[in-house]
Enzyme design. Sequence first.
Site, PDB file in Angstrom:
ATOM      1  N   ARG A 180       2.302  -6.808  -4.297  1.00  0.00           N
ATOM      2  CA  ARG A 180       1.853  -7.675  -3.217  1.00  0.00           C
ATOM      3  C   ARG A 180       3.007  -8.578  -2.775  1.00  0.00           C
ATOM      4  O   ARG A 180       3.766  -9.078  -3.611  1.00  0.00           O
ATOM      5  CB  ARG A 180       0.679  -8.519  -3.744  1.00  0.00           C
ATOM      6  N   GLU A 210     -10.700 -19.446   9.741  1.00  0.00           N
ATOM      7  CA  GLU A 210     -10.756 -18.739   8.454  1.00  0.00           C
ATOM      8  C   GLU A 210     -11.670 -17.522   8.582  1.00  0.00           C
ATOM      9  O   GLU A 210     -12.675 -17.551   9.296  1.00  0.00           O
ATOM     10  CB  GLU A 210     -11.295 -19.685   7.368  1.00  0.00           C
ATOM     11  N   GLU A 256     -11.224  -7.963   7.287  1.00  0.00           N
ATOM     12  CA  GLU A 256     -10.979  -9.040   8.262  1.00  0.00           C
ATOM     13  C   GLU A 256     -11.674  -8.745   9.593  1.00  0.00           C
ATOM     14  O   GLU A 256     -11.948  -9.656  10.371  1.00  0.00           O
ATOM     15  CB  GLU A 256      -9.484  -9.206   8.523  1.00  0.00           C
ATOM     16  N   ARG A 298      -5.468 -22.111   8.057  1.00  0.00           N
ATOM     17  CA  ARG A 298      -5.380 -21.332   9.302  1.00  0.00           C
ATOM     18  C   ARG A 298      -6.235 -21.925  10.404  1.00  0.00           C
ATOM     19  O   ARG A 298      -7.229 -22.602  10.121  1.00  0.00           O
ATOM     20  CB  ARG A 298      -5.836 -19.898   9.015  1.00  0.00           C
ATOM     21  N   TYR A 308      -4.634 -10.575  13.891  1.00  0.00           N
ATOM     22  CA  TYR A 308      -4.547  -9.421  12.987  1.00  0.00           C
ATOM     23  C   TYR A 308      -5.858  -8.633  13.034  1.00  0.00           C
ATOM     24  O   TYR A 308      -5.862  -7.400  13.184  1.00  0.00           O
ATOM     25  CB  TYR A 308      -4.277  -9.895  11.551  1.00  0.00           C
ATOM     26  N   ASP A 311       0.820  -1.207   0.000  1.00  0.00           N
ATOM     27  CA  ASP A 311       0.000   0.000   0.000  1.00  0.00           C
ATOM     28  C   ASP A 311       0.856   1.261   0.000  1.00  0.00           C
ATOM     29  O   ASP A 311       0.483   2.276  -0.601  1.00  0.00           O
ATOM     30  CB  ASP A 311      -0.967  -0.003   1.190  1.00  0.00           C
ATOM     31  N   HIS A 319      -6.962  -6.064  -1.246  1.00  0.00           N
ATOM     32  CA  HIS A 319      -6.579  -5.347  -2.471  1.00  0.00           C
ATOM     33  C   HIS A 319      -5.176  -5.783  -2.865  1.00  0.00           C
ATOM     34  O   HIS A 319      -4.290  -5.894  -2.035  1.00  0.00           O
ATOM     35  CB  HIS A 319      -6.709  -3.841  -2.323  1.00  0.00           C
ATOM     36  N   SER A 378      -9.767  -3.066   7.970  1.00  0.00           N
ATOM     37  CA  SER A 378      -9.777  -4.211   7.056  1.00  0.00           C
ATOM     38  C   SER A 378     -11.087  -4.981   7.127  1.00  0.00           C
ATOM     39  O   SER A 378     -11.722  -5.064   8.190  1.00  0.00           O
ATOM     40  CB  SER A 378      -8.623  -5.131   7.465  1.00  0.00           C
TER      41      SER A 378
HETATM   42  P1  GDP Z   1      -5.628 -12.315   3.772  1.00  0.00           P
HETATM   43  O1  GDP Z   1      -7.023 -12.433   3.296  1.00  0.00           O
HETATM   44  O2  GDP Z   1      -5.254 -10.930   4.116  1.00  0.00           O
HETATM   45  O3  GDP Z   1      -5.286 -13.275   4.840  1.00  0.00           O
HETATM   46  O4  GDP Z   1      -4.718 -12.633   2.472  1.00  0.00           O
HETATM   47  P2  GDP Z   1      -3.995 -13.980   1.997  1.00  0.00           P
HETATM   48  O5  GDP Z   1      -3.634 -13.742   0.563  1.00  0.00           O
HETATM   49  O6  GDP Z   1      -2.884 -14.348   2.905  1.00  0.00           O
HETATM   50  O7  GDP Z   1      -5.109 -15.097   2.091  1.00  0.00           O
HETATM   51  C1  GDP Z   1      -6.287 -15.031   1.328  1.00  0.00           C
HETATM   52  C2  GDP Z   1      -7.051 -16.320   1.487  1.00  0.00           C
HETATM   53  O8  GDP Z   1      -6.374 -17.351   0.807  1.00  0.00           O
HETATM   54  C3  GDP Z   1      -7.176 -16.787   2.941  1.00  0.00           C
HETATM   55  O9  GDP Z   1      -8.529 -17.090   3.148  1.00  0.00           O
HETATM   56  C4  GDP Z   1      -6.329 -18.039   3.010  1.00  0.00           C
HETATM   57  O10 GDP Z   1      -6.818 -19.024   3.901  1.00  0.00           O
HETATM   58  C5  GDP Z   1      -6.398 -18.538   1.587  1.00  0.00           C
HETATM   59  N1  GDP Z   1      -5.262 -19.344   1.166  1.00  0.00           N
HETATM   60  C6  GDP Z   1      -5.326 -20.565   0.589  1.00  0.00           C
HETATM   61  N2  GDP Z   1      -4.106 -21.035   0.334  1.00  0.00           N
HETATM   62  C7  GDP Z   1      -3.221 -20.101   0.756  1.00  0.00           C
HETATM   63  C8  GDP Z   1      -1.808 -20.013   0.736  1.00  0.00           C
HETATM   64  O11 GDP Z   1      -1.097 -20.901   0.300  1.00  0.00           O
HETATM   65  N3  GDP Z   1      -1.244 -18.883   1.245  1.00  0.00           N
HETATM   66  C9  GDP Z   1      -2.018 -17.844   1.739  1.00  0.00           C
HETATM   67  N4  GDP Z   1      -1.418 -16.738   2.195  1.00  0.00           N
HETATM   68  N5  GDP Z   1      -3.359 -17.919   1.776  1.00  0.00           N
HETATM   69  C10 GDP Z   1      -3.965 -19.014   1.287  1.00  0.00           C
END
Ligand code: GDP
Length: 386
Positions: free
Chosen positions: A231, A343, A174, A340, A196, A58, A226, A172
Amino acid sequence: MQSTLQVDSPTATTQVSTPTPTTVVRAPTASVTVISSPPPPRRDRPDVVLITGIAGQDGIEMSRFLRSVNPNMRIIGIDRRHTREYLPHIAEALRKYVDEIIYADVMDYHAMLDIIGRLRPDHVYHFAAQSFVAYSFMNPAATYENNIMGTLSVLSAVADVHPTARVYFAGSSEMWGRPSTTPQDENTQFNPRSPYAVSKVAGFYTARYFREAYGTFVASGIASNHEGEYRGHEFVTQKIATWAAKLKMGRYEDIELGNLDARKDWGWAGDFMGAFYSMLMAERPREYAVGTGVQHTVRDFVEEALAAAGFRARWGDEGGSAWDGDTRVALVHINPKFIRPLESDNYRVDASRIKQELGWEPRVAFEGLVHLMVYAAERRIQMYGY
Ligand code: GDP
């Protein structure tokens, strides 16, 4: 436009002078003024902008956006990671868009006081945060410290030494956790499901109380995911885009992913910077939900990225694979390590408030975003090999 990257020495924060207590002036009566009569509209563009977390996605996207608004704007970034070299594509962007980087920790109130008091920025974008959700489960304490204390320190410094500055707080989607209702907007209840998200909720309410108690012009976005070319590689979009770009270049590798069914509202970071900027150009500070209003799964992202690279996805029970038409070229494995403990998903944002009040709308749709990221990853691999 020529901009120079003036990289201060890692010891820069030690030059920060400790202010005398007399500079600490907070105006608790200002809340009445803000609520009953908002400050006059400020239509002129900012001359000096301070961005915390400058080397993150960002920070870079905002610098790039601001440069396009006014090539002569003075853009100063704060970064705390002076011990690590920037990846070359990040260094290149910083050189291009940022005038100066100051190394300091946003949790250091005295450093913030000195920097903000000295620079007197018109706008402050507070992006510095531990923003990787998966990591926040592993180190919740560092996430709370950075994200909550960092926000408190920046807002305190603004209120104490330069109260006319306008501040953006990066909330966020989230913070909604896993909402049972879609779409979400500013009235959707927060139900944070990760360290977070908890830290962002705390930051969000900290911003609100500064606005109400001290009259600080602090606007908060509740922004959905975003993404873009800057990224970080730990995020799923960059991970998939980079993988697809490699396949396109004939480098066939498998990929390991976690939850393919996570449902997100993914937008283009460049669009979102316009939303955040418009919040600071508004007549009064408010909280705005920012998103595209369209939901996609991680699985959709894989399919679109493969399409951008000229392949097709075929899904099986264990994961999936990428096909060039007749031949399978790579596998998608599910690795529990990327799943995670909790989720947070099911996002689809209703951004009507910001559309109606500030005229903001996203321009890049999901397909465009994915293609843009795969193309950028290919270019990056060609240039830098990663
Ligand atoms: P976030 O939404 O800020 O946590 O961004 P991320 O890109 O880290 O994750 C987005 C979504 O992708 C989350 O719901 C994760 O559980 C899912 N996801 C699935 N596989 C992966 C992976 O290998 N790496 C990450 N970072 N996220 C994953």
